[in-house]
Design a protein around this motif. Sequence first.
Motif: not given
Length: 237
Positions: A159, A163, A167
Amino acid sequence: MAKEECKALLDALSKVTACYRHLVLTVGGAADSQELREELKKSRRKAQELAGVTRTKLTAALRDKALSREERPEFERLWVIFSACLEILESDMRRALELGQAFPLHVPKKPLIQTGLSGSTSGVAARAMSVQNMKYEAEANIDVLDLTDLEQEIGQVGEMIYEMEMKVNVPRWTVEAKQDPGAELNSNLSGGASSLGGVSGVENKSLCDPSRVLAGIIFTAVLLMAIALAVCVAKLS
């Protein structure tokens, strides 16, 4: 200051990740033990802790609109290195899970993997994780409980990687290296070639020495005369 701090964090993460890989390779071998499993758990959690801090620092820097054009390429390079470290860590965690399931610690068995490593591995872990003094606490069911935690942590690292990509968009192919691929290897080879060239040059000079050439001619003439005399003696006899 932010750049130097990120470099220091990446250096620590690289060392702990390398330590974790070394420990994973001993699972199921002659050096496998409850202490090894405990060090595996602590080293991977230390790596995840460092990864979390590094991600926060790099994300903040790369999303800062005030970041200059001169500094951005360096932070992007650090980001790519960080991404590679995380992928290596996740891969090794998956390998540790597979080996841990294949070789339960408290089942009587002979080591089936001949890793070539034996003895204590605590020295390697201690050197790589000297940033924090961690005490060893034995757990009777560490090979059972820890594998459950390991599965969850693999998901957490996955994860984190996802992410990061969402981002901050830093395509790896857009990041330029500081030196050409194989530059270090080429420099070593060129250095070796130049040294060999120097030696061969000296040898060529020594071979072309007039005194040695004259001595070679005389030796050859004497050898031919000896062969001719031997042939004559053989015919007369």
